[in-house]
Design a protein around this motif. Structure first.
Motif, PDB file in Angstrom:
ATOM      1  N   VAL A  33       1.185   9.242   0.561  1.00 14.55           N
ATOM      2  CA  VAL A  33       2.407   8.930   0.588  1.00 14.55           C
ATOM      3  C   VAL A  33       2.499   7.941   2.020  1.00 14.55           C
ATOM      4  N   LEU A  34       1.875   8.511   2.903  1.00 18.66           N
ATOM      5  CA  LEU A  34       1.809   7.999   4.402  1.00 18.66           C
ATOM      6  C   LEU A  34       1.025   6.684   4.223  1.00 18.66           C
ATOM      7  N   ASN A  35      -0.006   6.529   3.686  1.00 20.91           N
ATOM      8  CA  ASN A  35      -0.854   5.389   3.178  1.00 20.91           C
ATOM      9  C   ASN A  35       0.157   4.133   2.902  1.00 20.91           C
ATOM     10  N   ILE A  36       1.003   4.488   1.897  1.00 24.70           N
ATOM     11  CA  ILE A  36       1.549   3.344   1.110  1.00 24.70           C
ATOM     12  C   ILE A  36       2.918   2.854   2.160  1.00 24.70           C
ATOM     13  N   TYR A  37       3.303   3.979   3.018  1.00 27.48           N
ATOM     14  CA  TYR A  37       4.417   3.598   3.860  1.00 27.48           C
ATOM     15  C   TYR A  37       3.692   2.487   5.070  1.00 27.48           C
ATOM     16  N   GLN A  38       2.500   2.983   5.470  1.00 29.52           N
ATOM     17  CA  GLN A  38       1.818   1.981   6.597  1.00 29.52           C
ATOM     18  C   GLN A  38       1.640   0.449   5.847  1.00 29.52           C
ATOM     19  N   TYR A  39       1.104   0.468   4.362  1.00 36.00           N
ATOM     20  CA  TYR A  39       1.149  -0.602   3.978  1.00 36.00           C
ATOM     21  C   TYR A  39       2.134  -1.521   4.148  1.00 36.00           C
ATOM     22  N   PHE A  89       3.920 -14.238  -2.969  1.00 33.13           N
ATOM     23  CA  PHE A  89       4.275 -12.995  -2.385  1.00 33.13           C
ATOM     24  C   PHE A  89       2.965 -12.171  -1.821  1.00 33.13           C
ATOM     25  N   VAL A  90       3.212 -11.254  -1.003  1.00 32.61           N
ATOM     26  CA  VAL A  90       1.664 -10.325  -0.868  1.00 32.61           C
ATOM     27  C   VAL A  90       1.861  -9.105  -1.727  1.00 32.61           C
ATOM     28  N   MET A  91       0.719  -8.672  -1.854  1.00 34.39           N
ATOM     29  CA  MET A  91       0.560  -7.133  -2.522  1.00 34.39           C
ATOM     30  C   MET A  91      -0.459  -6.430  -1.747  1.00 34.39           C
ATOM     31  N   ILE A  92      -0.302  -5.112  -1.481  1.00 35.57           N
ATOM     32  CA  ILE A  92      -1.081  -4.303  -0.934  1.00 35.57           C
ATOM     33  C   ILE A  92      -0.734  -2.730  -1.397  1.00 35.57           C
ATOM     34  N   ASP A  93      -1.715  -2.093  -1.684  1.00 35.66           N
ATOM     35  CA  ASP A  93      -3.305  -2.365  -1.693  1.00 35.66           C
ATOM     36  C   ASP A  93      -3.640  -2.838  -3.128  1.00 35.66           C
ATOM     37  N   VAL A  94      -4.613  -3.553  -3.108  1.00 37.53           N
ATOM     38  CA  VAL A  94      -5.431  -4.048  -4.355  1.00 37.53           C
ATOM     39  C   VAL A  94      -6.824  -3.657  -4.679  1.00 37.53           C
ATOM     40  N   GLY A  95      -6.981  -2.427  -3.970  1.00 38.90           N
ATOM     41  CA  GLY A  95      -8.119  -1.932  -4.375  1.00 38.90           C
ATOM     42  C   GLY A  95      -9.149  -1.211  -3.348  1.00 38.90           C
ATOM     43  N   ALA A  96      -8.617  -1.094  -2.043  1.00 41.26           N
ATOM     44  CA  ALA A  96      -9.581  -0.554  -1.083  1.00 41.26           C
ATOM     45  C   ALA A  96      -9.552   0.870  -1.430  1.00 41.26           C
ATOM     46  N   ASN A  97      -8.202   1.399  -1.766  1.00 44.30           N
ATOM     47  CA  ASN A  97      -8.045   2.927  -1.953  1.00 44.30           C
ATOM     48  C   ASN A  97      -7.709   3.319  -3.251  1.00 44.30           C
ATOM     49  N   GLY A  99     -15.926  -3.405   7.109  1.00 46.01           N
ATOM     50  CA  GLY A  99     -14.904  -3.559   7.960  1.00 46.01           C
ATOM     51  C   GLY A  99     -14.444  -2.116   8.477  1.00 46.01           C
ATOM     52  N   LEU A 100     -14.402  -1.148   7.573  1.00 43.41           N
ATOM     53  CA  LEU A 100     -14.046   0.089   7.998  1.00 43.41           C
ATOM     54  C   LEU A 100     -14.975   0.775   9.092  1.00 43.41           C
ATOM     55  N   PHE A 101     -16.271   0.764   8.923  1.00 42.21           N
ATOM     56  CA  PHE A 101     -17.171   1.510   9.792  1.00 42.21           C
ATOM     57  C   PHE A 101     -17.584   0.818  10.833  1.00 42.21           C
ATOM     58  N   ILE A 102     -17.852  -0.540  10.741  1.00 43.97           N
ATOM     59  CA  ILE A 102     -18.430  -1.459  11.886  1.00 43.97           C
ATOM     60  C   ILE A 102     -17.253  -2.103  12.729  1.00 43.97           C
ATOM     61  N   VAL A 103     -16.509  -2.928  12.050  1.00 41.28           N
ATOM     62  CA  VAL A 103     -15.335  -3.774  12.573  1.00 41.28           C
ATOM     63  C   VAL A 103     -14.313  -2.647  13.134  1.00 41.28           C
ATOM     64  N   GLY A 104     -13.808  -1.556  12.471  1.00 43.01           N
ATOM     65  CA  GLY A 104     -13.380  -0.487  13.021  1.00 43.01           C
ATOM     66  C   GLY A 104     -11.706  -0.590  12.548  1.00 43.01           C
ATOM     67  N   ARG A 105     -11.296   0.724  12.409  1.00 43.69           N
ATOM     68  CA  ARG A 105      -9.681   0.769  12.122  1.00 43.69           C
ATOM     69  C   ARG A 105      -8.859   0.766  13.211  1.00 43.69           C
ATOM     70  N   ILE A 106      -7.755   0.200  13.115  1.00 39.19           N
ATOM     71  CA  ILE A 106      -6.741   0.227  14.247  1.00 39.19           C
ATOM     72  C   ILE A 106      -6.299   1.655  14.455  1.00 39.19           C
ATOM     73  N   LYS A 107      -6.204   2.143  15.624  1.00 39.54           N
ATOM     74  CA  LYS A 107      -5.841   3.432  15.851  1.00 39.54           C
ATOM     75  C   LYS A 107      -4.338   3.676  15.354  1.00 39.54           C
ATOM     76  N   GLY A 108      -4.277   4.573  14.476  1.00 38.81           N
ATOM     77  CA  GLY A 108      -2.732   4.857  13.962  1.00 38.81           C
ATOM     78  C   GLY A 108      -2.640   4.823  12.840  1.00 38.81           C
ATOM     79  N   ILE A 109      -3.671   3.659  12.123  1.00 41.22           N
ATOM     80  CA  ILE A 109      -3.444   3.153  10.682  1.00 41.22           C
ATOM     81  C   ILE A 109      -4.483   4.314   9.995  1.00 41.22           C
ATOM     82  N   ASP A 110      -4.060   5.038   9.122  1.00 42.38           N
ATOM     83  CA  ASP A 110      -4.841   6.061   8.367  1.00 42.38           C
ATOM     84  C   ASP A 110      -5.744   5.445   7.598  1.00 42.38           C
ATOM     85  N   ARG A 111      -5.542   4.291   6.604  1.00 48.97           N
ATOM     86  CA  ARG A 111      -6.329   4.053   5.524  1.00 48.97           C
ATOM     87  C   ARG A 111      -6.061   2.291   5.724  1.00 48.97           C
TER      88      ARG A 111
END
Length: 347
Positions: free
Chosen positions: A150-156, A137-145, A107-119
């Motif tokens: 701090v920035l990653n959780i804010y973007q989650y 309810f939705v929970m994120i992240d459940v195992g990718a990282n 997903g990360l290396f082939i499909v590709g990350r949205i520009k501006g989303i760090d992880r």
């Protein structure tokens, strides 16, 4: 819409995957499928190839393979070819029940990350028990990282908000930060920083810290956390549910004829309880932050779960969630950059 499927991933592949895809094909007239895998094995279980295309994949990424290495070296594997179909635009989404790490890497290396989303973060939908007007309810992240900043959780929180709005149809989703207490000053320094960032963001309906014991009680519509904690909490919830159902069954069987007769009378109620705790009814885990839907379901999934997950993917595509999220990131690039700079300066 067209979905690329890793037909060889999972404990019961390709049989249960193929049977689940046929169930989904019969349920959703607007969906076509590309099944990537060993053609002779897939054809053994495929009863009807209407809207189903089989694509030969000479290699399989096994559960024990090192994820990143396997994605880079097994170019003709069903996971890599399915992800490549999404990258090249011949499919709208990628689905697998296989090696989790390899799916995330593809997903990360082939499909590709949205520009501006760090992880990108792995997102799952869990049940809410006994609460009026909220069943999940939705929970994120459940195992990718496992190591999350701090920035990653804010973007989650941003990504979880879009998922809850577009897929779960929650108008103004409540965002909660998983922590070891509800007070604003709870947790380590990173959790305090995330709390303050979310509290200051006017675009986010932040309800503060939530404790793990309140998750199934509807404390929030979206719960954000680091991948290590999220994965541990997810497995704890799953294990507790299975243990409680086993305890009830064992207690009834050891308590004589009267208990067994009572259990027979309550059979429908027990089935309803079991169904309420089964989060596979909502589909699989979604890798949010990549350019197209990448969805992973449990390795032990059977045909019904595969079908449910296809329904989830169909809803994600139809909701236009990912293009909407991408546009939000573009429109708010300056604000997001300011947040990044403030985090760096506070170190």
């Amino acid at each position: 819409m067209k979905i690329a499927v890793d037909a060889m991933g999972g404990d019961y592949a390709p049989k249960e995957v193929v049977e689940g895809i046929e169930l989904a094909r019969d349920a959703y007239a607007d969906v076509e499928f590309q099944l990537f895998g060993q053609t002779d094995q897939i054809k053994k279980y495929l009863k009807n190839d209407d809207r189903i295309q089989i694509v030969q994949a000479d290699e399989v990424i096994e559960m024990g393979d090192e994820p990143v290495k396997a994605v880079r070296t097994k170019k003709q594997s069903s996971i890599v070819l399915a992800a490549t179909a999404v990258k090249e635009g011949t499919a709208d989404a990628f689905f697998s029940a296989g090696n989790t790490g390899a799916i995330l890497a593809a997903g990360l290396f082939i499909v590709g990350r949205i520009k501006g989303i760090d992880r990108p973060g792995l997102t799952t939908t869990l049940p809410v028990i006994g609460v009026k007007n909220q069943d999940k309810f939705v929970m994120i992240d459940v195992g990718a990282n496992a190591d999350t900043k701090v920035l990653n959780i804010y973007q989650y929180a941003l990504m979880g908000k879009y998922y809850a709005q577009n897929v779960n149809q929650v108008e103004n989703p409540r965002i909660g930060l998983l922590n070891n207490g509800t007070e604003a000053d709870k947790g380590d320094m990173n959790h305090r920083k995330v709390h303050d960032l979310l509290a200051a963001d006017k675009d986010i309906n932040f309800v503060g810290n939530v404790e793990s014991r309140e998750l199934l009680n509807g404390a929030a519509d979206v719960v954000v956390t680091d991948g290590f904690t999220g994965n541990a909490v997810l497995k704890s919830i799953e294990g507790t549910a299975l243990s409680m159902l086993s305890l009830i069954k064992t207690t009834i069987m050891d308590s004589g004829t009267k208990a067994k007769f009572g259990a027979l009378m309550l059979k429908d109620a027990f089935h309803k309880i079991g169904g309420s705790m089964d989060y596979s009814q909502y589909g699989g885990a979604v890798l949010l932050g990549v350019k197209a839907p990448v969805v992973k379901t449990h390795g032990s999934s059977k045909a019904d779960t595969v079908k449910n997950t296809i329904g989830q993917i169909r809803q994600i595509i139809a909701s236009n969630m990912i293009p909407d999220l991408n546009q939000y990131v573009v429109d708010h690039n300056d604000e997001l950059q300011q947040i990044k700079d403030s985090i760096k300066s506070s170190k």
